[in-house]
Scaffold this motif. Sequence first.
Motif, mmCIF file in Angstrom:
data_model
loop_
_atom_site.group_PDB
_atom_site.id
_atom_site.type_symbol
_atom_site.label_atom_id
_atom_site.label_comp_id
_atom_site.label_asym_id
_atom_site.label_seq_id
_atom_site.Cartn_x
_atom_site.Cartn_y
_atom_site.Cartn_z
ATOM 1 N N TYR A 110 0.832 -1.213 0.000
ATOM 2 C CA TYR A 110 0.000 0.000 0.000
ATOM 3 C C TYR A 110 0.862 1.257 0.000
ATOM 4 O O TYR A 110 0.569 2.228 -0.714
ATOM 5 C CB TYR A 110 -0.920 0.025 1.220
ATOM 6 C CG TYR A 110 -1.904 -1.113 1.305
ATOM 7 C CD1 TYR A 110 -2.589 -1.566 0.181
ATOM 8 C CD2 TYR A 110 -2.161 -1.740 2.523
ATOM 9 C CE1 TYR A 110 -3.493 -2.609 0.265
ATOM 10 C CE2 TYR A 110 -3.056 -2.784 2.613
ATOM 11 C CZ TYR A 110 -3.721 -3.227 1.496
ATOM 12 O OH TYR A 110 -4.612 -4.262 1.593
ATOM 13 N N GLN A 111 1.921 1.248 0.812
ATOM 14 C CA GLN A 111 2.747 2.455 0.914
ATOM 15 C C GLN A 111 3.404 2.794 -0.418
ATOM 16 O O GLN A 111 3.410 3.955 -0.852
ATOM 17 C CB GLN A 111 3.805 2.274 2.002
ATOM 18 C CG GLN A 111 4.546 3.552 2.360
ATOM 19 C CD GLN A 111 3.609 4.619 2.903
ATOM 20 O OE1 GLN A 111 2.821 4.379 3.816
ATOM 21 N NE2 GLN A 111 3.659 5.812 2.327
ATOM 22 N N LEU A 112 3.963 1.781 -1.070
ATOM 23 C CA LEU A 112 4.589 2.028 -2.363
ATOM 24 C C LEU A 112 3.547 2.433 -3.400
ATOM 25 O O LEU A 112 3.784 3.338 -4.221
ATOM 26 C CB LEU A 112 5.347 0.791 -2.832
ATOM 27 C CG LEU A 112 6.040 0.898 -4.188
ATOM 28 C CD1 LEU A 112 7.009 2.081 -4.232
ATOM 29 C CD2 LEU A 112 6.774 -0.404 -4.530
ATOM 30 N N ALA A 113 2.392 1.793 -3.364
ATOM 31 C CA ALA A 113 1.330 2.130 -4.321
ATOM 32 C C ALA A 113 0.851 3.565 -4.131
ATOM 33 O O ALA A 113 0.573 4.270 -5.110
ATOM 34 C CB ALA A 113 0.167 1.157 -4.177
ATOM 35 N N ILE A 114 0.753 4.013 -2.891
ATOM 36 C CA ILE A 114 0.341 5.395 -2.625
ATOM 37 C C ILE A 114 1.356 6.367 -3.212
ATOM 38 O O ILE A 114 0.998 7.372 -3.854
ATOM 39 C CB ILE A 114 0.180 5.623 -1.107
ATOM 40 C CG1 ILE A 114 -1.057 4.876 -0.588
ATOM 41 C CG2 ILE A 114 0.062 7.119 -0.789
ATOM 42 C CD1 ILE A 114 -1.143 4.815 0.927
ATOM 43 N N THR A 115 2.654 6.089 -3.010
ATOM 44 C CA THR A 115 3.703 6.946 -3.561
ATOM 45 C C THR A 115 3.598 7.021 -5.081
ATOM 46 O O THR A 115 3.669 8.112 -5.676
ATOM 47 C CB THR A 115 5.084 6.410 -3.152
ATOM 48 O OG1 THR A 115 5.183 6.397 -1.722
ATOM 49 C CG2 THR A 115 6.194 7.274 -3.722
#
Length: 500
Positions: A110-115
Motif C-alpha cells: 500500500y505504501q509504495l502504491a500510494i507513492t
Amino acid sequence: MKNKNIRVKTIFILAATCLSFGCKKITDINISPNDPAVEKGTVQVLFPSGVVSTAGSVGGELDIIGGIWSQYWTQSPIANQFKTIDAYNLQRQDFNRGYNELFSGALADYQLAITKAKAAKQFNFVLMCTVMKAYSYEVLVDLYDKVPYTEAFQGSANLNPKFDDGFTIYKGLIAEIDAALAADYSAPLTAPDSKVDFLFGGDGVSVPDDQMDKWRQFANTLKLKMYLRMVNTHAAEAQAGVRALYTANADFLDVDAGLKIFKDGTDQRNPLYAYTVFNLGGNDLRASNTFVSWLVANNDPRTAIYFGTANPTPMDQGFGSATQAEHPSYYTSTAPNLKSADPVYFITKAESHFLQAEAALRYGVGNAATEFDAGVTAAFAQYSLTAPNTLTYKYPNSPSLQANLRAIIYQKWASFPNSHALEGFFDQQRTGYPELSPVYSTDPDYTTKYPGQWVYPKNGVTGGRFPKRLVFPDSERSRNSNTPPEVPITTPVWWGQPNK
C-alpha cells in the motif's frame, strides 16, 4: 535480505496463492519501499496484492484467534493445532506469519502504491490504498497496542523504527484518510482498473462509476469505527470525530466491503477454509457452547448456517484435553460450517449499520433503532435469511444506554463468525459485551440465565483473566531493538476497558 517477489502471474492466481498461505513475502518490515526489485510493480499490481495479503491474514490465521477468543469455536479434543490459543498460552513464535504478512506484505504494498499513485495523480488509487492501509494498521494496533508507524518503511535509513502508541497511529491514519478524501478521487476507474478492485469490482461487470462512491463510504465507515474505539480513553476526541462526520453529511457503507473471489479450486479457496479444513482436515475447531447456547436460546436460524445443522453438539470452552471417557459428546461435537467460497469481510453492511446505531445511541446522530433494525436485517440477508420478526431482536429503546448498547453489541457479535471474527473479540474488550459469566458453561444455570456470556476456558493458564492483546513475534523482537518490553496478554490495549 531476499528481494521481494514481483508478481508475474495473473492477479487472481496471486490472490489465491497468498490467501492459501503460499505467497512468498519478505519478512523484514523495514524494507524500503524504493527497493529496485519492488519498483517494477505498478499500482495495478501492488494494490490488489496488498488487499489479498490483508485478507490472507485477517481472514486466515488471525480469524482463528478471533473465532476462539470470541468463543464462537473451541479446540477439538481429537487434535492439537490451536490448544495454545484456546488456553491463552501464547508463545512468540506462534504469530510471526500474520504480523509479518500485514507489515511486509500488505502495508509495504500500500505504501509504495500510494507513492506511485500520487506521482501519477491517480487519486482514486490513492484513496483505495489509503483506506486499506488504515484498515490493516488498525488491526495491528488493536492486537498489539503499539507498532512502527511514523518511522516504518525507511529501509536502511532506519533499521530500528520506533513503536508509536495506538492513539498517535489512529490520529495519523485518520489524517491520511482525510487527505485522500480531500483530493479529486472522483474520476471513475477504467475497465481494467475496475477489475483489480476486488472489494467493489473485480468481476469485470461492476459499474466503475459506482466504485469510488463505495470507497468513500468505506473510508467514512472505517473512520466511524475508529472513533468509536476511542470512547473509553479519549471520549472528547471520539465525540468530536463522530459529530464531525455527521455534520459533514458523511455517507456510510450500505454494501459489504470484502473479498468474494474464492472458489473450490487449487490455491483459490477461502484462507480459513484452506488452512483449517483443506489442509488440516477440519479436525481442530468445534462449536463453542458459549455461542451455541445464545443461538439456541434465541431460536436463531443462523445456527444451521454457522454449524451446518440446526442442532449442533457443542463443546464447553477450553476442554480440548478432555478424554473420551470423561466427555464422550465432545468427541462427536460439531465443527464450524466453513466453505471454500466463503468471503473474507473487512466491514459488512450489517456492521456498518450497527456502528451507526451505536453512534446514534451515544451522540444523538441519526436514529439508533432504525440503524439497529437495518443491521439485524443485513446480518440475516448476508445468508439469504429473513430476520425474525420477534421481540427477541427488537431494539430495547431503554432509558439505559448500557441496555441499548448491549443489544447492539450482541447482534454484532452474532454476525461475525465465519467472516471476520476478530471484531467480536475487539468489541468485547471495548464494551464488556458479551458479559463474563459468573458460572462455567457446564453449570445448569448457564443455558437458562447466562447464555452467550463468556466463560474462562477450562485449560486457561492466565489465572482467570481474559486475553486483551497478542505478544510481539520473535521475528520482530529479534530484528528491531525498539520493540517494547513484553507485557502480559491480559493487559488491555490503549482503547480497552480496565482488566476483568
